[in-house]
Design a protein around this motif. Structure first.
Motif, short mmCIF file in Angstrom:
data_model
loop_
_atom_site.label_atom_id
_atom_site.label_comp_id
_atom_site.label_asym_id
_atom_site.label_seq_id
_atom_site.Cartn_x
_atom_site.Cartn_y
_atom_site.Cartn_z
N ILE A 104 6.77 2.74 -5.28
CA ILE A 104 7.56 2.41 -4.09
C ILE A 104 8.48 1.24 -4.43
CG2 ILE A 104 7.47 1.68 -1.68
CD1 ILE A 104 4.64 2.95 -1.60
N LYS A 105 9.79 1.47 -4.30
CA LYS A 105 10.79 0.46 -4.65
C LYS A 105 11.58 0.05 -3.42
CE LYS A 105 14.43 1.57 -7.20
NZ LYS A 105 15.24 1.88 -8.40
N PHE A 123 1.41 2.52 -7.76
CA PHE A 123 0.01 2.75 -7.44
C PHE A 123 -0.47 3.96 -8.24
CE2 PHE A 123 2.08 0.67 -3.98
CZ PHE A 123 1.16 -0.23 -3.46
N TRP A 124 -1.46 3.73 -9.10
CA TRP A 124 -1.98 4.80 -9.96
C TRP A 124 -3.24 5.38 -9.36
CZ3 TRP A 124 1.51 5.98 -13.47
CH2 TRP A 124 2.37 4.98 -13.94
N GLY A 134 -9.28 6.81 -6.30
CA GLY A 134 -8.37 6.21 -5.35
C GLY A 134 -7.24 5.50 -6.07
N LEU A 135 -6.44 4.76 -5.32
CA LEU A 135 -5.28 4.08 -5.89
C LEU A 135 -5.65 2.68 -6.38
CD1 LEU A 135 -2.46 4.99 -3.34
CD2 LEU A 135 -3.04 6.15 -5.48
N VAL A 136 -5.05 2.30 -7.50
CA VAL A 136 -5.11 0.92 -8.00
C VAL A 136 -3.71 0.52 -8.40
CG1 VAL A 136 -7.51 1.11 -8.81
CG2 VAL A 136 -5.63 1.65 -10.37
N SER A 137 -3.45 -0.79 -8.47
CA SER A 137 -2.09 -1.24 -8.76
C SER A 137 -2.11 -2.62 -9.40
CB SER A 137 -1.27 -1.29 -7.47
OG SER A 137 0.05 -1.75 -7.71
N GLU A 138 -1.19 -2.86 -10.32
CA GLU A 138 -1.03 -4.20 -10.87
C GLU A 138 -0.32 -5.07 -9.84
OE1 GLU A 138 0.71 -4.42 -14.72
OE2 GLU A 138 -0.30 -2.61 -15.46
N PRO A 139 -0.72 -6.33 -9.71
CA PRO A 139 -0.02 -7.21 -8.76
C PRO A 139 1.40 -7.49 -9.21
CG PRO A 139 -1.54 -8.48 -10.12
CD PRO A 139 -1.79 -7.03 -10.44
#
Length: 345
Positions: A104-105, A123-124, A134-139
């Protein structure tokens, strides 16, 4: 079992059917993304020419998004948001990865609050070794200008902990100074939401899951699924495995240092509600403009009695009744952001 008697239906039977539904949904998402990508590109080309298109769309956002946007966030969105883009990164370039991963940009014009003109968060969709998915994401760091950080240091703290953990090679480490510093910040807010932009610091609803762990977990999941297709595991074994996994995950859980309460839900709402329905939401904003002008004219006296409760929405910041851009000071000096409009139910 007596001859002719039907075998009992087990939980494993239901789980296998559910897994087959998920496989079908995955294929549908892949096909839909491939077919709709050219249309979204065409829509972006057109909507870039419409002033305040995305701020007005955000003003009509569904509750899953709207509840996380504070009045000070509304001001930034109204004044600076230029474009939103949603991609499925694992499907780009004819990829055959997981369509549930989403990028998402948000694009902004230069503004008084932060240095960034693009904030992009990916979000991977991953599977953990205990079977959770589920989803995880780097900050993502937001480069706030001095004294402007609406997240009160939460996103910076999330990035600092992430970088410290990467250096140690342990993405669940809890003995680091950065862990204690971020936990203290999170505790001080007691679960309240400081700003929509805190979302960019979100990592996971449980803990970080790496691509390597997910790949191995998916391989084991498929092997287990194939075995269950032939012969279901006993309920006792399944319960024992689950308990062991739950105990381990409870130790690794990162809820105490998670800076946003609903990062995954917000990402899904952007990707599956706001993004595909943007034109409808924009049209709805125009229709509401007409009805609310009449309502405001009828209710002027009542609003004058209590200015603090006046429901001013994003449109009040980006548009006047004649459809022209409104400056920051047109609402009476602009000393403080207006209260956010309550959504129609």
């Amino acid at each position: 079992m007596a001859e002719g008697e039907e075998p009992p239906v087990s939980y494993e039977d239901l789980a296998l059917i559910e897994a087959e539904f998920e496989d079908v949904d995955t294929e549908i998402m892949r096909k839909q993304y491939d077919l709709s990508a050219p249309l979204y590109a065409k829509r972006t080309e057109v909507t870039r020419k419409i002033p305040n298109f995305w701020p007005l769309v955000i003003e009509q956002a569904p509750p899953d998004i709207d509840q996380w946007i504070q009045p000070h966030d509304s001001r930034i969105i109204a004044e600076s948001l230029l474009n939103i883009e949603v991609r499925r990164p694992e499907l780009d370039n004819k990829g055959s990865g997981n369509p549930r991963s989403v990028s998402i940009k948000l694009e902004f014009k230069p503004n008084q609050d932060f240095e960034d003109t693009v904030l992009e968060k990916t979000f991977w969709h991953r599977r953990a070794k205990d079977g959770w998915s589920g989803l995880v994401s780097e900050p993502v760091r937001v480069h706030w200008k001095k004294g402007k950080d609406l997240t009160e240091g939460l996103t910076d703290g999330a990035v600092a902990l992430w970088e410290a953990r990467k250096k140690t090679g342990d993405m669940t480490a809890k003995t680091l100074p950065e862990y204690y510093a971020l936990k203290k910040k999170v505790d001080s807010w007691n679960g309240s939401n400081t700003s929509f932009f805190t979302w960019f610091g979100w990592v996971s609803g449980r803990r970080w899951v790496s691509a390597e762990e997910s790949e191995e977990a998916n391989r084991m999941y498929l092997e287990s699924k194939e075995k269950r297709m032939k012969a279901a595991k006993s309920e006792g074994d399944a319960a024992e495995d689950t308990n062991e996994d739950e105990d381990q995950e409870e130790e690794n859980d990162d809820e105490a240092v998670e800076v946003h309460q609903a990062g995954e839900e917000l990402a899904i709402s952007f990707a599956e509600e706001l993004w595909p329905n943007a034109l409808k939401l924009f049209t709805q904003a125009q229709d509401d403009d007409i009805s609310e002008i009449d309502f405001e004219d009828m209710d002027t006296d009542e609003e004058d009695e209590d200015d603090d409760d006046e429901p001013i929405d994003i449109r009040a910041l980006v548009q006047d009744k004649g459809g022209k851009a409104r400056s920051r000071d047109s609402t009476g000096g602009g000393a403080a952001p207006p209260s956010k409009k309550q959504k129609k139910k």
